[in-house]
Design an enzyme around this catalytic site. Structure first.
Site, PDB file in Angstrom:
ATOM      1  N   GLY A 179       0.818  -1.210   0.000  1.00 24.04           N
ATOM      2  CA  GLY A 179       0.000   0.000   0.000  1.00 24.04           C
ATOM      3  C   GLY A 179       0.852   1.260   0.000  1.00 24.04           C
ATOM      4  O   GLY A 179       1.717   1.457  -0.857  1.00 24.04           O
ATOM      5  N   GLY A 180       0.587   2.107   1.004  1.00 27.05           N
ATOM      6  CA  GLY A 180       1.283   3.389   1.096  1.00 27.05           C
ATOM      7  C   GLY A 180       2.791   3.248   1.045  1.00 27.05           C
ATOM      8  O   GLY A 180       3.492   4.116   0.515  1.00 27.05           O
ATOM      9  N   GLY A 184      11.938   8.168 -37.326  1.00 27.68           N
ATOM     10  CA  GLY A 184      11.631   8.940 -36.112  1.00 27.68           C
ATOM     11  C   GLY A 184      12.572   8.585 -34.979  1.00 27.68           C
ATOM     12  O   GLY A 184      12.913   9.426 -34.144  1.00 27.68           O
ATOM     13  N   ALA A 185      13.007   7.322 -34.959  1.00 31.99           N
ATOM     14  CA  ALA A 185      13.896   6.896 -33.875  1.00 31.99           C
ATOM     15  C   ALA A 185      15.228   7.646 -33.949  1.00 31.99           C
ATOM     16  O   ALA A 185      15.845   7.942 -32.921  1.00 31.99           O
ATOM     17  CB  ALA A 185      14.114   5.396 -33.940  1.00 31.99           C
TER      18      ALA A 185
END
Ligand SMILES: CC(C)(COP(=O)(O)OP(=O)(O)OC[C@H]1O[C@@H](n2cnc3c(N)ncnc32)[C@H](O)[C@@H]1OP(=O)(O)O)[C@@H](O)C(=O)NCCC(=O)NCCSC(=O)CC(=O)O
Length: 535
Positions: A190-191, A425-426
């Protein structure tokens, strides 16, 4: 001295002050109290050791330089009531807080004491951590958390939850200001798992540490899935599958040793640079091995780690997230004694393509280096982004944009070396000239293009190939034409898109020379509250 029922020492257990008011009595009382707090509960220590775990104090001793720890709030106790808490008020309230040094430099540390309430966080426990975090921010020194806690202290209800909120808020405030390192040394639920996720680096230990939002019991109840604690959130899961952890080790000793090593490569805060380390490795060392390490055939694989090893000081580098998104390498190393962050495509894994995980991993690393004034070296050999339905539906556009954003936003010195191929694009994303790299170098074997020659020929010469008497021969001819026209570094060099084509053997000296020139780089981004990255 007696021990109370819950096996923890309290001031009530100490010998009665005879009332003389003498200093020696007071000092004795103080010493006994502190010794008792430091010793803690022997049965709890045994239980901890039996699980293969160290105690909080043993961990702090391993992390810090010998004898350098200054503890604060050892005398702190909670004031909560209900569920029997009023009868159980151990000193420290289950977390040890203070500062010391690592390699002579100040580091703040807090360590959950699992022997007390399973290290669970209550109000006093939380406010001790808040105070320490505020001190670390004011002093401008790194914060290391040694986590071994069961999450929110159930008996304290919403005050425990609010305590976590205060930690998260400070984690975020300190982000990019001081290095924050989370070391996971027990079950963190959890936390206890959210705060590490907000920090710069997460370390885990195999078998003994786990991180999950909800444990196996809740998972079984909600989804019907059967899984063990380690299967759900063990070190290998987070270091290789989820990407939550940057490092996984077999034992606490080697884990904490590596935390010390990482700290030696980081600055104290965002206004400083990393410590420079004298090296015997000559800055002008010719790296002959590079001629053989990288095959000429762009489709042939090789291990980029070996290239990095050859280039950096003393062949030594520290890889971040080495087992997650292995198609990209992120590493800290030194060049002529100065720390650099290396981002390198790894042809030995998925041919070095950029995919969702690789983009996220590199984006985070670029951002971390930029926040802490660590110059970036990008070693490029990339065939493109990974095509596919999974990638597109998984949001490769959004995740790839994270890397693009991180590079475009980085103001640290940036140097790029294009080793072999750099397509599409790479190529742009991997810190190309057009997105602001300071110095771009290429090896003669380099091919920058929109795509590989075969793919390119099939698209732009489709009609000629189809109409030819011998389509295959025509295709081969067109591929060659495209290669000789476009796919060499001189095409980019003539257009100023690479600054120089270098002999691979000069890579180390060229990088060191460029980074030395850039050491005084000063860059300002336009004034704004903050950018809006595609998180
Ligand atoms: C962490 C554990 C896996 C460890 O198991 P172990 O077998 O090693 O140890 P254990 O169960 O004997 O626990 C050691 C001692 O710690 C106590 N203890 C354990 N968890 C506690 C908690 N959350 N609050 C208060 N006390 C706690 C136990 O009662 C026991 O006390 P004694 O020694 O006196 O017998 C388990 O204790 C556990 O599952 N705890 C609950 C975890 C949890 O659900 N936390 C809340 C998360 S919610 C949260 O944080 C906010 C959120 O995100 O929602």
């Amino acid at each position: 001295m007696s021990i109370t029922d819950d096996r923890r020492v309290t001031t009530d257990d100490l010998p009665e002050d005879p009332g003389t008011g003498g200093l020696s009595e007071q000092l004795l009382r103080l010493r006994e109290l502190k010794e008792a707090i430091a010793a803690g509960d022997p049965a709890g220590t045994e239980r901890q050791h039996a699980k293969g775990k160290l105690t909080a104090r043993e961990r702090i001793a391993l992390l810090l330089d010998e004898g350098s720890f200054h503890e604060i709030e050892a005398l702190r106790r909670h004031r909560a009531t209900g569920f029997g808490l009023e009868k159980k008020k151990p000193h420290t309230d289950g977390v040890i807080t203070g500062w010391g040094t690592v390699h002579g430099r100040t580091v703040f540390v807090y360590a959950h004491d699992f022997r007390i309430f399973g290290g669970a966080l209550g109000e006093a426990h939380a406010t001790k951590i808040h105070k320490l975090m505020d001190l670390a921010e004011s002093a401008g020194a790194p914060l290391v958390s040694l986590n071994d806690g069961a999450g929110a202290r159930i008996q304290e209800g919403v005050t425990a939850l609010a305590g976590y909120g205060g930690i998260f808020q400070r984690n975020t405030r300190c982000s990019g200001v001081i290095p924050q390192i989370s070391v996971m040394l027990g079950p963190c639920a959890g936390g206890a798992a959210y705060s590490p996720a907000l920090t710069d680096f997460v370390f885990m230990v195999r078998e003994t540490s786990q991180m999950f939002i909800t444990g196996p019991d809740v998972v079984r109840a909600v989804t019907g899935e059967e899984i063990s604690q380690n299967g759900l959130g063990g070190a290998d899961v987070h270091a290789s599958i989820s990407g939550v952890a940057a490092f996984a080790y077999d034992d606490e000793e080697s884990c904490l040793e590596e935390v010390r090593y990482l700290l030696s490569m980081l600055p104290q805060n965002n206004r400083e640079t990393s410590p420079v380390e004298e090296t015997e490795d000559p800055a002008d060392r010719s790296v002959d091995a590079l001629l053989d390490l990288v095959p000429g055939d762009p489709n042939q694989s090789y291990d980029m780690r070996k290239v990095i090893e050859e280039i950096v000081d003393d062949h030594d580098f520290f890889e971040v997230q080495p087992t997650w998104a292995t198609n990209i390498i992120c590493a800290l190393a030194r060049l002529d004694g100065h720390v650099v962050g290396i981002v390198a495509n790894q042809p030995a894994s998925l041919a070095g393509v950029l995919d969702i995980h690789a983009s996220e991993k590199a984006a985070r690393f670029v951002q971390t280096c930029d926040a802490f004034n660590i110059p970036l070296v990008s070693l490029v050999d990339v065939p493109g982004f990974l095509p596919g339905v999974d990638q597109e539906h998984g949001g490769i556009i959004r995740h790839g944009a994270k890397l693009l954003y991180a590079y475009c936003n980085a103001t640290v010195p940036r140097v790029q070396v294009i080793l072999r191929k750099a397509y599409g694009g790479a190529y742009i994303v991997m810190d190309s000239r057009s997105i602001g790299v300071d110095v771009s170098l290429a090896w003669p074997s380099n091919e920058i293009a929109v795509m590989g020659a075969e793919g390119a020929a099939n698209v732009i010469f489709r009609r000629e190939i189809a109409a030819a008497d011998d389509p295959d021969a025509m295709r081969q001819q067109k591929i060659k034409e495209y290669q000789s026209e476009l796919m060499h570094p001189y095409y980019a060099a003539e257009r100023g898109l690479v600054d120089d084509v270098i002999d691979p053997r000069e890579t180390r000296s060229a990088l060191i020379g460029s980074l030395a020139m850039l050491r005084t780089k000063h860059a300002n981004l336009p004034s704004r509250k903050h950018g809006n990255p595609p998180v």
